[in-house]
Design an enzyme around this catalytic site. Structure first.
Site, PDB file in Angstrom:
ATOM      1  N   TYR A   1       0.837  -1.212   0.000  1.00 40.23           N
ATOM      2  CA  TYR A   1       0.000   0.000   0.000  1.00 40.23           C
ATOM      3  C   TYR A   1       0.870   1.261   0.000  1.00 40.23           C
ATOM      4  O   TYR A   1       0.630   2.193  -0.767  1.00 40.23           O
ATOM      5  CB  TYR A   1      -0.908  -0.056   1.232  1.00 40.23           C
ATOM      6  CG  TYR A   1      -1.885   1.084   1.387  1.00 40.23           C
ATOM      7  CD1 TYR A   1      -3.056   1.141   0.620  1.00 40.23           C
ATOM      8  CD2 TYR A   1      -1.666   2.092   2.324  1.00 40.23           C
ATOM      9  CE1 TYR A   1      -3.965   2.182   0.788  1.00 40.23           C
ATOM     10  CE2 TYR A   1      -2.572   3.125   2.498  1.00 40.23           C
ATOM     11  CZ  TYR A   1      -3.717   3.167   1.737  1.00 40.23           C
ATOM     12  OH  TYR A   1      -4.618   4.207   1.905  1.00 40.23           O
TER      13      TYR A   1
ATOM     14  N   LYS B   1       1.065   4.124  -2.913  1.00 40.06           N
ATOM     15  CA  LYS B   1       0.725   5.519  -2.612  1.00 40.06           C
ATOM     16  C   LYS B   1       1.925   6.442  -2.866  1.00 40.06           C
ATOM     17  O   LYS B   1       1.754   7.595  -3.280  1.00 40.06           O
ATOM     18  CB  LYS B   1       0.218   5.650  -1.180  1.00 40.06           C
ATOM     19  CG  LYS B   1      -1.121   4.934  -0.936  1.00 40.06           C
ATOM     20  CD  LYS B   1      -2.223   5.519  -1.797  1.00 40.06           C
ATOM     21  CE  LYS B   1      -3.595   5.020  -1.392  1.00 40.06           C
ATOM     22  NZ  LYS B   1      -4.669   5.572  -2.247  1.00 40.06           N
TER      23      LYS B   1
HETATM   24  P1  NAP Z   1     -13.355   2.615   1.699  1.00 37.66           P
HETATM   25  O1  NAP Z   1     -14.257   3.160   2.774  1.00 37.66           O
HETATM   26  O2  NAP Z   1     -12.865   1.212   1.817  1.00 37.66           O
HETATM   27  O3  NAP Z   1     -14.075   2.831   0.275  1.00 37.66           O
HETATM   28  C1  NAP Z   1     -13.403   2.401  -0.886  1.00 37.66           C
HETATM   29  C2  NAP Z   1     -14.188   2.833  -2.122  1.00 37.66           C
HETATM   30  O4  NAP Z   1     -13.433   2.411  -3.253  1.00 37.66           O
HETATM   31  C3  NAP Z   1     -15.535   2.176  -2.238  1.00 37.66           C
HETATM   32  O5  NAP Z   1     -16.423   3.054  -2.892  1.00 37.66           O
HETATM   33  C4  NAP Z   1     -15.249   0.952  -3.111  1.00 37.66           C
HETATM   34  O6  NAP Z   1     -16.382   0.493  -3.862  1.00 37.66           O
HETATM   35  C5  NAP Z   1     -14.213   1.526  -4.060  1.00 37.66           C
HETATM   36  N1  NAP Z   1     -13.366   0.516  -4.659  1.00 37.66           N
HETATM   37  C6  NAP Z   1     -12.577  -0.415  -4.038  1.00 37.66           C
HETATM   38  N2  NAP Z   1     -11.956  -1.181  -4.946  1.00 37.66           N
HETATM   39  C7  NAP Z   1     -12.336  -0.718  -6.174  1.00 37.66           C
HETATM   40  C8  NAP Z   1     -12.047  -1.105  -7.516  1.00 37.66           C
HETATM   41  N3  NAP Z   1     -11.245  -2.147  -7.789  1.00 37.66           N
HETATM   42  N4  NAP Z   1     -12.634  -0.415  -8.526  1.00 37.66           N
HETATM   43  C9  NAP Z   1     -13.467   0.623  -8.270  1.00 37.66           C
HETATM   44  N5  NAP Z   1     -13.807   1.019  -7.022  1.00 37.66           N
HETATM   45  C10 NAP Z   1     -13.238   0.357  -5.996  1.00 37.66           C
HETATM   46  O7  NAP Z   1     -12.031   3.506   1.575  1.00 37.66           O
HETATM   47  P2  NAP Z   1     -11.724   4.987   2.119  1.00 37.66           P
HETATM   48  O8  NAP Z   1     -11.200   4.881   3.501  1.00 37.66           O
HETATM   49  O9  NAP Z   1     -12.879   5.877   1.819  1.00 37.66           O
HETATM   50  O10 NAP Z   1     -10.473   5.365   1.187  1.00 37.66           O
HETATM   51  C11 NAP Z   1     -10.607   6.142   0.005  1.00 37.66           C
HETATM   52  C12 NAP Z   1      -9.219   6.484  -0.503  1.00 37.66           C
HETATM   53  O11 NAP Z   1      -8.517   7.212   0.512  1.00 37.66           O
HETATM   54  C13 NAP Z   1      -8.348   5.273  -0.834  1.00 37.66           C
HETATM   55  O12 NAP Z   1      -7.540   5.535  -1.952  1.00 37.66           O
HETATM   56  C14 NAP Z   1      -7.495   5.114   0.394  1.00 37.66           C
HETATM   57  O13 NAP Z   1      -6.307   4.447   0.115  1.00 37.66           O
HETATM   58  C15 NAP Z   1      -7.276   6.569   0.770  1.00 37.66           C
HETATM   59  N6  NAP Z   1      -6.899   6.766   2.166  1.00 37.66           N
HETATM   60  C16 NAP Z   1      -7.730   6.404   3.178  1.00 37.66           C
HETATM   61  C17 NAP Z   1      -7.322   6.620   4.495  1.00 37.66           C
HETATM   62  C18 NAP Z   1      -8.193   6.268   5.668  1.00 37.66           C
HETATM   63  O14 NAP Z   1      -7.705   6.406   6.800  1.00 37.66           O
HETATM   64  N7  NAP Z   1      -9.413   5.822   5.485  1.00 37.66           N
HETATM   65  C19 NAP Z   1      -6.072   7.175   4.755  1.00 37.66           C
HETATM   66  C20 NAP Z   1      -5.243   7.521   3.691  1.00 37.66           C
HETATM   67  C21 NAP Z   1      -5.673   7.315   2.393  1.00 37.66           C
HETATM   68  P3  NAP Z   1     -17.161  -0.911  -3.459  1.00 37.66           P
HETATM   69  O15 NAP Z   1     -17.913  -0.625  -2.194  1.00 37.66           O
HETATM   70  O16 NAP Z   1     -18.035  -1.180  -4.626  1.00 37.66           O
HETATM   71  O17 NAP Z   1     -16.085  -1.935  -3.241  1.00 37.66           O
END
Ligand code: NAP
Length: 247
Positions: A155, A159
């Site tokens: 990951y 990133k």
């Molecule tokens: P999340 O709650 O797990 O939601 C992930 C989203 O991405 C969902 O809408 C999911 O759709 C979609 N998705 C996953 N795999 C996919 C694929 N192969 N093709 C298309 N859509 C896909 O994640 P989040 O926490 O909101 O994170 C969003 C972004 O922020 C990510 O890039 C993550 O790495 C980044 N981020 C998050 C955090 C954190 O603390 N949460 C920190 C740093 C960075 P489905 O429901 O249909 O699977």
């Protein structure tokens, strides 16, 4: 200005950070196209919420790990049909584990969805935005792409790669008035972080000067700024939204 509708495309816009970004950009006046891969019911809820609030949105099942499908999607739904003003590369997954035990397939999948997928969207969007001579691209990276994290070699590599991709794309696309920036969230309360053991959350909080986890609204506000009129002279930057965790 063309008569085509002005679209903001948000990958992974059906849950978590992506959902809040989609709703915020709809409030900013964009028609929102959001993608998802496995949960259509969640995507439908976002579309309904945006429409209820007076906005416009459409949801598309589109796997960010399938570059050919991404190419097809641009041909079918974007090219000549809408003005693509904004792309937010947000979809992402984790498959955590210590490096010495990490399966090759978990390495490959995380790189494919979190990095190669962003490249595929960027490549297609840059053709459309290049013709328009305007565009705003925001890539959602992570604080762990900047500082590393034990148990997240795949990951954090993806990133960190996305930061390099952002900076190169910013240089390539600047002559066409397309800006490319990254937002690097710290630890944000979503499904992705919901299953972390209490001890891990406590350890994280100890590293955050502002002493709380972030919310998806914190990330959406930064994206909305970068997509908006006030950010036209900002490109190639990484904006940390992390409570001061990494400076
Ligand atoms: P999340 O709650 O797990 O939601 C992930 C989203 O991405 C969902 O809408 C999911 O759709 C979609 N998705 C996953 N795999 C996919 C694929 N192969 N093709 C298309 N859509 C896909 O994640 P989040 O926490 O909101 O994170 C969003 C972004 O922020 C990510 O890039 C993550 O790495 C980044 N981020 C998050 C955090 C954190 O603390 N949460 C920190 C740093 C960075 P489905 O429901 O249909 O699977």
């Amino acid at each position: 200005m063309s008569d085509l509708s002005h679209v903001a495309l948000v990958t992974g816009g059906s849950r978590g950070i992506g959902r809040t970004i989609a709703e915020t950009l709809a409030k900013d006046g964009f028609e929102v196209y959001l993608t998802y891969v496995s949960r259509p019911e969640e995507a439908d809820k976002v579309v309904a919420a945006i429409e209820e609030a007076g906005g416009k949105a459409r949801a598309f099942k589109l796997d960010s790990g399938d570059s050919a499908a991404i190419g097809e999607f641009f041909k079918e739904e974007i090219k000549g049909k809408v003005a693509l003003d904004v792309l937010v590369n947000n979809a992402g997954i984790t498959r955590d584990g210590l490096m010495m035990r990490m399966k090759d397939e978990d390495w490959d999948k995380v790189i494919r969805i979190n990095l190669t997928g962003c490249f595929a969207f960027l490549k297609e969007a840059s053709k459309i935005m290049g013709k328009q001579r305007f565009g705003r691209i925001v890539n959602i990276t992570s604080v762990v792409g900047q500082m590393g994290n034990a148990g997240q070699a795949n990951y954090s590599a993806a990133k960190a790669g996305l930061i390099g991709l952002t900076k190169s794309a910013a240089r390539e696309l600047a002559p066409r008035s397309i800006t490319v920036n990254a937002v690097a969230p710290g630890f944000i309360e979503t499904d992705m972080t919901a299953d972390l053991p209490e001890k891990a959350v406590e350890a994280m909080l100890a590293q955050i000067p502002l002493k709380s986890l972030g919310q998806s609204e914190d990330i959406a506000a930064a994206v909305s700024f970068l997509a908006g009129p006030g950010a036209g002279y900002i490109t190639g930057q990484v904006i940390g939204v992390n409570g001061g965790m990494y400076m």
